[in-house]
Design an enzyme around this catalytic site. Structure first.
Site, mmCIF file in Angstrom:
data_model
loop_
_atom_site.group_PDB
_atom_site.id
_atom_site.type_symbol
_atom_site.label_atom_id
_atom_site.label_comp_id
_atom_site.label_asym_id
_atom_site.label_seq_id
_atom_site.Cartn_x
_atom_site.Cartn_y
_atom_site.Cartn_z
ATOM 1 N N GLU A 163 0.840 -1.189 0.000
ATOM 2 C CA GLU A 163 0.000 0.000 0.000
ATOM 3 C C GLU A 163 0.879 1.244 0.000
ATOM 4 O O GLU A 163 1.795 1.353 0.778
ATOM 5 C CB GLU A 163 -0.893 -0.029 1.245
ATOM 6 N N LYS A 222 8.424 -1.579 -2.014
ATOM 7 C CA LYS A 222 7.750 -0.822 -0.948
ATOM 8 C C LYS A 222 8.778 -0.244 0.029
ATOM 9 O O LYS A 222 8.729 0.944 0.372
ATOM 10 C CB LYS A 222 6.774 -1.759 -0.228
ATOM 11 N N CYS A 278 5.660 4.102 9.125
ATOM 12 C CA CYS A 278 6.358 3.413 8.032
ATOM 13 C C CYS A 278 7.833 3.771 7.853
ATOM 14 O O CYS A 278 8.671 2.874 7.728
ATOM 15 C CB CYS A 278 5.639 3.685 6.718
#
Ligand code: UDX
Ligand code: ADP
Length: 465
Positions: A163, A222, A278
């Site tokens: 995501e 990612k 993150c």
């Protein structure tokens, strides 16, 4: 290709909740069930009052309101949702390990492993399992091994579909993504599974924006995307310190370099430091993986991004102490903002936590106003650091929903989050009720310095001397 009619998403957090709400809205023929072990969280997702859903994201309440009860469901019955679904997304949290091997560096995969074991136990038919959580490279291998060795003979295909949404703009990012990335095995079965997921996104994302790769490229992309973004923030923050010494202005420097189309203007905003769930976690992951392959130069290179970020948070705190005549003991310091950025109620890894911790170590009393973060959350963030007892934190950290009360009789104000409502506060009133000299330390370069200096404030901005 398998046509997907039922989706299950394990984990109703910042990633799972918004992502599934958009899939449900855009794919009315697919039943989407989001499950979580946390009953309270699920109850909040089901609250009639859409302002009470557990995640604050502009526009999310409306999307949930449209789909909930039609083809979007929130439940604690994990087994039933797994059993029914042809496709299962894993969106559980993967924090940095706080114990054992890789402590402070590696991702803690215990929640992921539990999900894999639960899927293996419950599944009676073939499933496509999609990794949505950010994971270290080659996690898919571990999931596959658990599914194949503990399952009841069903076939599983593992996909990686990281995501890229940013909090605060999740709905817009999901509706109009720069790209969707789907990694899977390059076998006929793997390609079929990839295609099933491509068809879901193709309901609203132009097909040329849907990139497909092998599993490992997707997982590593990612981590790399987040590392590059964080590296830009640390790079501009490193220059901000030099600006303060030389008389250059960081905003002018950022604008000047950002107009070079090869560099680009985004993620060049100097600040008190990056936060969020993150950036730090993903870089630590990258560093850990690089070291595990003995790629020490690679590991050191990326670790420096974190070192710079820690330095930026700490130097902001030390600057407050130095300016307040080298002592903040028993002084009242008002914090405007606690969330790691505006438009979210998320405070994971927020710079505010570390700045507060450093100031409290010097005896300061911190008074916080944040429009979306609760006092309990603030205390739990501080307690998590284990610098002092929870009781001591309760004595040193206060909060109120009245921003003017927070600023009354304060020795200084620190801006930790760029909430837009701070710009138009009645700054004259705040000034009148503060101790003099009244200092503002703007950790987000949010406020109009010239206007506030005219009122009488002593002003510190990041990267501007
Ligand atoms: C990030 C990535 O952007 C997203 O693609 C990924 O899916 C998850 O991690 P997020 O953490 O939600 O998203 O927010 P982001 O907008 O990237 O900001 C991260 C931190 O960097 C915030 O603390 C923000 O204030 C800070 N930041 C960002 C800066 O200090 N300066 C900038 O120019 C940009
Ligand atoms: P993210 O930002 O990655 O979405 P969050 O912490 O917001 O992370 O959300 C993750 C959610 O996953 C939490 O609500 C947590 O309760 C849930 N969760 C963790 N492990 C499991 C599990 N084994 N089964 C169901 N839900 C889980």
């Amino acid at each position: 290709m398998k046509k997907i009619e039922k989706i299950c998403c394990i984990g109703a957090g910042y990633v799972g909740g918004p992502t599934m709400a958009i899939i449900a809205e855009k794919c009315p023929n697919i039943k989407v069930t989001v499950v979580d072990l946390n009953e309270n969280r699920i109850n909040n997702w089901n609250d009639e009052d859409l302002s009470k859903i557990p995640i604050y994201e502009p526009g999310l309440g409306e999307v949930v309101g449209k789909a909930r009860g039609k083809n979007l469901f929130f439940s604690t019955d994990v087994d039933t949702a797994i059993d029914e679904a042809e496709m299962i997304f894993i969106s559980v949290n993967t924090p940095t390990k706080t114990y054992g091997l890789g402590k402070g560096m590696a991702a803690d995969l215990k929640h992921i492993e539990l999900c894999a074991r639960q899927i293996a136990r419950v599944a009676k038919s073939d499933k496509i399992v999609v990794e949505k959580s950010t994971l270290p490279v080659r996690t898919a291998e571990a999931i596959k091994s658990i599914l194949e060795n503990t399952g009841n003979g069903s076939n599983f295909q593992i996909l990686s579909n990281p995501e890229f949404l940013a909090e605060g703009t999740a709905v817009a990012d999901l509706l109009n993504p720069d790209r969707v990335l789907i990694g899977g095995d390059q076998t006929p079965e793997g390609l079929n599974a990839i295609n099933s997921l491509v068809q879901i996104y193709a309901n609203w994302v132009p097909i040329e924006k849907i990139l497909t790769t092998n599993l490992w490229s997707s997982e590593l992309s990612k981590l790399t995307a987040n590392a590059f973004l964080a590296q830009r923030v640390s790079s501009i923050n490193s220059i901000s310190e030099l600006c303060e010494r030389t008389g250059a202005d960081i905003q002018e420097v950022a604008k000047s370099i950002g107009t070079d189309s090869r560099i680009g203007s985004k993620f060049l905003k100097s600040s008190v430091g990056f936060g969020g769930s993150c950036f730090q976690k993903d870089i630590l992951n990258l560093v850990y993986i690089a070291r595990s392959y003995s790629l020490n130069e690679v590991a050191d290179y990326w670790e420096q991004v974190i070192i710079m970020n820690d330095h930026q948070k700490s130097r902001f705190a030390r600057n407050i102490i130095k300016t307040l005549y080298n002592t903040v003991s028993d002084k009242k310091i008002a914090f405007l903002g606690w969330a790691f950025k505006k438009d979210t109620n998320d405070s994971r890894e927020s710079p505010a936590i570390y700045v507060a911790d450093e100031l409290i170590n010097e005896g300061a009393n911190i008074y916080v106003y944040d429009p979306k973060v609760s006092k309990n959350q603030m205390l739990s963030d501080l307690n998590y650091l284990e610098t002092r007892t929870n009781k001591d934190n309760e004595k040193k950290l206060n909060s109120s929903s009245d921003v003017y009360e927070i600023c009354n009789n304060a020795h200084s104000i620190a801006i930790l989050t760029e909430w837009e409502e701070f710009i138009d506060l009645d700054w004259q009133k705040i000034y009148d009720n503060m101790l003099k000299p009244a200092f503002i330390f703007d950790g987000r370069n949010l406020l109009n310095r010239i206007k506030l200096e005219k009122i009488g404030f002593k002003f510190y901005s990041i990267g501007i001397s």
